[in-house]
Design a protein around this motif. Sequence first.
Motif, mmCIF file in Angstrom:
data_model
loop_
_atom_site.group_PDB
_atom_site.id
_atom_site.type_symbol
_atom_site.label_atom_id
_atom_site.label_comp_id
_atom_site.label_asym_id
_atom_site.label_seq_id
_atom_site.Cartn_x
_atom_site.Cartn_y
_atom_site.Cartn_z
ATOM 1 N N ASP A 325 0.821 -1.211 0.000
ATOM 2 C CA ASP A 325 0.000 0.000 0.000
ATOM 3 C C ASP A 325 0.854 1.260 0.000
ATOM 4 O O ASP A 325 0.366 2.356 0.202
ATOM 5 N N MET A 326 2.163 1.087 -0.239
ATOM 6 C CA MET A 326 3.065 2.233 -0.298
ATOM 7 C C MET A 326 2.843 2.991 -1.599
ATOM 8 O O MET A 326 3.110 2.479 -2.672
ATOM 9 N N SER A 327 2.340 4.217 -1.523
ATOM 10 C CA SER A 327 2.067 4.996 -2.724
ATOM 11 C C SER A 327 3.239 5.920 -3.030
ATOM 12 O O SER A 327 4.061 6.226 -2.162
ATOM 13 N N GLU A 328 3.291 6.378 -4.272
ATOM 14 C CA GLU A 328 4.332 7.306 -4.679
ATOM 15 C C GLU A 328 4.254 8.587 -3.861
ATOM 16 O O GLU A 328 5.269 9.135 -3.427
ATOM 17 N N ARG A 329 3.043 9.092 -3.640
ATOM 18 C CA ARG A 329 2.866 10.327 -2.882
ATOM 19 C C ARG A 329 3.350 10.168 -1.439
ATOM 20 O O ARG A 329 3.991 11.072 -0.887
ATOM 21 N N GLU A 330 3.056 9.014 -0.813
ATOM 22 C CA GLU A 330 3.526 8.788 0.558
ATOM 23 C C GLU A 330 5.046 8.810 0.621
ATOM 24 O O GLU A 330 5.636 9.393 1.529
ATOM 25 N N ARG A 331 5.673 8.151 -0.345
ATOM 26 C CA ARG A 331 7.134 8.099 -0.329
ATOM 27 C C ARG A 331 7.726 9.492 -0.511
ATOM 28 O O ARG A 331 8.672 9.876 0.181
ATOM 29 N N LYS A 332 7.185 10.278 -1.432
ATOM 30 C CA LYS A 332 7.700 11.620 -1.662
ATOM 31 C C LYS A 332 7.552 12.488 -0.414
ATOM 32 O O LYS A 332 8.442 13.270 -0.059
ATOM 33 N N LYS A 333 6.404 12.363 0.262
ATOM 34 C CA LYS A 333 6.170 13.176 1.460
ATOM 35 C C LYS A 333 7.156 12.810 2.567
ATOM 36 O O LYS A 333 7.644 13.684 3.291
ATOM 37 N N LEU A 334 7.462 11.516 2.700
ATOM 38 C CA LEU A 334 8.438 11.091 3.695
ATOM 39 C C LEU A 334 9.830 11.628 3.350
ATOM 40 O O LEU A 334 10.571 12.073 4.230
ATOM 41 N N ASP A 335 10.183 11.596 2.075
ATOM 42 C CA ASP A 335 11.473 12.132 1.642
ATOM 43 C C ASP A 335 11.568 13.623 1.939
ATOM 44 O O ASP A 335 12.594 14.111 2.427
ATOM 45 N N ASN A 336 10.508 14.353 1.640
ATOM 46 C CA ASN A 336 10.506 15.799 1.896
ATOM 47 C C ASN A 336 10.594 16.106 3.381
ATOM 48 O O ASN A 336 11.275 17.043 3.802
ATOM 49 N N PHE A 337 9.873 15.327 4.187
ATOM 50 C CA PHE A 337 9.907 15.535 5.635
ATOM 51 C C PHE A 337 11.327 15.364 6.157
ATOM 52 O O PHE A 337 11.811 16.177 6.955
ATOM 53 N N TYR A 338 12.010 14.328 5.690
ATOM 54 C CA TYR A 338 13.380 14.095 6.167
ATOM 55 C C TYR A 338 14.306 15.237 5.734
ATOM 56 O O TYR A 338 15.139 15.703 6.522
#
Length: 364
Positions: A325-338
Motif C-alpha cells: 500500500d506504499m504509494s508514490e505520494r507517501e514516499r515523496k512526502k516522507l522524503d521531503n519531511f526528512y
Amino acid sequence: MTPQNTPTNWENSNQAQNKVAYVSSTAEDRLVDQLRQHFFIKHLVTYSAFEDYLAEQSILTLPDILLMEIDEDEYCFTLVEKIKKNPMLHGLLIVLLAKTPNKHWKAKAMKLKVNDLYTYPLPVDYLRERLNFLIKFKLIRPKLSELLNQVDVEYKMPLSKRLFDIVSSGIALILASPIMLLVAIMVKLESKGPIIYKSKRVGTGYLVFDFYKFRSMRTDADQTLAQLSSLNQYSAEEEGSTKAAFVKIKNDPRVTKVGNFIRNTSLDELPQLFNILKGDMSLVGNRPLPLYEAEMLTSNEWSMRFLGPAGLTGLWQVSKRGKEDMSERERKKLDNFYAQNYSFWLDLKILLGTFPALFQKEKV
C-alpha cells in the motif's frame, strides 16, 4: 552555490552563464529579479513578443530554457506545439508556470512532454536548482562516463554527521567483510556478469555519482525495464499522469535466485558502505535515485527531497518498506519531511528502526 558576480544584462552574456527566456503577463515580475542572480534572463510580457524573439535567434544564440507562464487563453500550449515541430528549436528545455493548481493544464503539459510544471507560490531556490539540473542533464546525458565530473552543485554535510558516517561505515566494512566475500562468491557462481552492479544515481543537491550494489539481476535487466512497466508498484496515481516517478517492480522476473535472497535480506546493499566512506552519500538519508527517476521529479512540491542528505537507509524504508500500500505520494512526502527535519536524533531513530525492516515479507 551563489556566484560572486551577478549578471544583470542579457546582451552582456558569456558562455559561462545559462540563458533563460521568460514570458509572463506583467512587466514587474519578482521572479525575474530573483532568477537574474543566477541566470541571464530575457523577459518578455506578451507571447507575440516571445515568438518574435525566438524567430530572431540562431543556433548559437538560443536560450538554454524557455520559461513560460500559462495564460488564461492557453496559448502557451499552442506555442509549445509549434516549438516541438520546429527542427531548429527541437530539444529546447521548456518549463511552465501555473498561477493556480489546474489538473487540465497539468494533463496538457504532460501530453506535450514539457520538462517541468511549477505552481505558485513558487520556491525559487528549488526552481533554480531544478533549472540548473535540467541544463546539466541535457548536456551530459549522452556522456554518462563523464557525469560525475560535470555536476558541480555542492552541499556540505554537517561535520558531526560526516564523522559518524566515516566511523560507522569503516567499522561495518570490517565486520561485514566475511559476509561480503561469501555473497560475492555466490553471485559469481550463479550467473555470468560482474559481481558489483554500478549505476549512476542522483543524490544530494542533484550530485551524480557511481552507486554500488551486489548484482541481483540478470545482466540484461536495464534493457528489459520498459517491458515491465505494468508491474511497477508506483503506478501513475494522478489524473493526466502517464508515468510514475519511482520504479519498483513487483515479483521482478529479472531477479536471480541468489539475487532474490540478498535483496530480501538487504545484503545487496552492503557495497554502498564504500559510497558512504567516500562521501557520496550518508548512512541515513533519502535514497539516491536513478537518472530516469530523478528526471521525473519535476514539480516544486518534490524538488525539496534533493536538498537533504542521500543515504543508505531512510525514513520511507523504515516506515513503509515492503508494503504494497506504499504509494508514490507517501514516499515523496516522507522524503521531503526528512530533507526538512533531519538531525542526529532522527537519524538514530531511523537506524534503530532499520534492522526490523531488513527482512521483507513482500517481494517488492
